[in-house]
Design an enzyme around this catalytic site. Structure first.
Site, PDB file in Angstrom:
ATOM      1  N   GLU A  98       0.826  -1.206   0.000  1.00 53.82           N
ATOM      2  CA  GLU A  98       0.000   0.000   0.000  1.00 53.82           C
ATOM      3  C   GLU A  98       0.866   1.264   0.000  1.00 53.82           C
ATOM      4  O   GLU A  98       0.569   2.237  -0.704  1.00 53.82           O
ATOM      5  CB  GLU A  98      -0.916   0.006   1.235  1.00 53.82           C
ATOM      6  CG  GLU A  98      -1.841  -1.201   1.335  1.00 53.82           C
ATOM      7  CD  GLU A  98      -1.249  -2.327   2.156  1.00 53.82           C
ATOM      8  OE1 GLU A  98      -2.013  -2.961   2.898  1.00 53.82           O
ATOM      9  OE2 GLU A  98      -0.015  -2.559   2.076  1.00 53.82           O
TER      10      GLU A  98
ATOM     11  N   CYS B 199      -0.356   1.228   7.679  1.00 50.76           N
ATOM     12  CA  CYS B 199      -0.781   1.619   6.341  1.00 50.76           C
ATOM     13  C   CYS B 199      -2.150   2.308   6.373  1.00 50.76           C
ATOM     14  O   CYS B 199      -2.425   3.206   5.571  1.00 50.76           O
ATOM     15  CB  CYS B 199      -0.829   0.410   5.422  1.00 50.76           C
ATOM     16  SG  CYS B 199       0.796  -0.188   4.907  1.00 50.76           S
TER      17      CYS B 199
END
Length: 350
Positions: free
Chosen positions: A269, A297
Site C-alpha cells: 500500500e 498503512c
C-alpha cells in the site's frame, strides 16, 4: 454463455452438463468428431432469392431425436452460439486442442474440467448398464489412453480449464447439491466484474514481491475505473532485496508484529501511494489489496484521501484497521470472487 466440459472416463462430466440443463436452463450442444465425414448427412440452407441464386450456404445443426443440436464443425457451432450469445449452452464434445483454441477466442466461452479418483471412476463404470467387464487394471489402461495418448489424449485440455471440479459424490442428489454451491453459471467467470479485475491485478502485483514474510499486492484505482498505480512489498530502491537477505528482520522469521521497527520492507500500500503521489489521488479513489492493510498503512490511506479499501484476505490487525477507517469515513469491505481453480466438491459440505 457456452460452458465446455472435459474430463476422464466416468468422472461425471456428462452429469455436470445435465445438471446445467436441468437446473439452469442450458441447452446441450453436440459436435461431430473431426474425423467423421458429414458431407452426406449435413443439411444446409437452400434459401435463395431472385437476386442471389448462388447465395452461400450455411451449415445448420444436424438433427437427431435425442441430440437436437448437433453440429458438423466447431465453426458452425460457434456461429450458432454467437448469434444467441445471451442464451446458455453447454457441450462435452471438445475433442482436441485445435477445437479448444477456437472456442477459447470467444468471450462467452469457459472451460470446466471434472475429475474423480480412479477407484471411484472404476466403480461408476462397473455400475453402468451394458458395460464391458473390465478389471481395474484394464480400466486403468483405458483411462490412461484416454488422458495421456500423445495424439488423442485429453490431459492437455484438462490442464487449461479455468474451473477444475473434483467429483467424489456417490449419488446424483449429492452432486447436484454441491454443484449448486459454486455458482458455475456466474457470468463473472466469463468477464470479471471491476472488483474481480482489480483484485486480480493486485494478486498479480504480489507476484513481484521480494518480502520473505508475506507476498502482498495493491492497486490504486481512480473514480473512472482507471489504474493510478500499483505496488508490492519489499525493500526500497537501492537496497538489497529482502529475498536476498536485505531485511534482517524478515529473514530471521520473526512472528507477526515482532521487530517491526527494524523492518526495512515497504508495504504494498505504501509503494502504491508513493508511486501515485498526493496530487494524483482524487475523491473517489479506491485501493484494492489482496491482504487487509495493517494499522500503519491504514493511517496513511486515510491521510491521502482514499474513499474505499477493498481487500481479499484477512490480517491480524483487521479489527484495529476497521476502527481507524470507520472513524475517518473510509469504506472497508472484503471481496471474494467466484472460486476458480481446483474445487473439491465434497469440501463444500463444510
Amino acid at each position: 454463455m457456452l460452458i465446455g466440459i472435459c474430463g476422464g472416463i466416468c468422472s461425471g462430466k456428462k452429469t455436470v452438463a445435465q445438471y446445467l440443463v436441468d437446473h439452469h436452463g442450458f441447452k446441450h450442444l453436440y459436435l461431430e468428431p473431426p474425423s467423421q465425414d458429414t458431407s452426406q448427412s449435413t443439411p444446409s440452407s437452400t434459401t435463395t432469392t431472385s437476386s442471389s441464386s448462388d447465395q452461400k450456404q450455411q451449415p445448420l445443426p444436424l438433427t437427431h431425436p435425442s441430440q437436437p443440436y448437433t453440429f458438423p464443425t466447431v465453426e458452425s457451432l460457434l456461429d450458432f452460439v454467437t448469434k444467441r450469445w445471451r442464451s446458455r449452452f453447454v457441450t462435452t464434445n471438445i475433442h482436441n486442442e485445435s477445437i479448444l483454441d477456437l472456442l477459447s477466442r470467444r468471450p462467452f466461452f469457459i472451460l470446466v474440467s471434472v475429475d474423480s479418483p480412479l477407484v471411484i471412476r472404476h466403480r461408476r463404470f462397473q455400475a453402468q448398464p451394458h458395460r464391458l467387464d473390465l478389471t481395474l487394471e484394464q480400466f486403468v489402461a483405458q483411462s490412461d489412453a484416454h488422458l495421456y495418448d500423445p495424439t488423442t489424449g485429453l490431459q492437455p485440455l484438462i490442464s487449461r480449464a479455468s474451473v477444475r471440479l473434483l467429483n467424489t459424490s456417490e449419488s446424483l442428489a449429492h452432486l447436484y447439491a454441491t454443484l449448486g454451491k459454486i455458482d458455475l453459471a456466474n457470468p463473472e467467470r466469463l468477464r470479471p466484474s471491476w472488483d474481480s479485475y482489480f483484485m486480480s491485478l493486485a494478486s498479480l502485483a504480489a507476484q513481484r514481491s521480494n518480502c520473505m514474510k508475506r507476498r502482498v499486492g495493491c492497486v490504486l484505482v481512480g473514480r473512472e475505473k482507471r489504474v493510478i498505480s500499483t505496488g508490492y512489498n519489499g525493500t526500497p530502491r537501492g537496497l538489497r532485496n529482502c529475498a536476498e537477505g536485505g531485511c534482517t528482520r524478515c529473514n530471521e522469521a520473526n512472528s507477526s508484529g515482532v521487530g517491526l521497527s527494524t523492518c526495512l520492507c515497504i508495504h504494498a500500500e505504501e509503494n502504491a501511494l508513493l508511486e501515485a503521489g498526493r496530487e494524483r489521488i482524487r475523491d473517489g479513489a479506491v485501493l484494492y489489496c489482496d491482504t487487509c492493510p495493517c494499522l500503519t498503512c491504514s493511517i496513511k490511506i486515510c491521510q491521502v484521501g482514499i474513499s474505499e479499501v477493498v481487500y481479499s484476505q484477512g490480517y491480524s490487525m483487521d479489527t484495529d484497521t476497521a476502527a481507524v477507517f470507520r472513524e475517518a469515513g473510509v469504506k472497508l469491505r472484503q471481496f471474494s470472487p467466484p472460486p476458480n481453480g481446483l474445487i473439491h466438491l465434497e469440501r463444500l459440505d463444510n
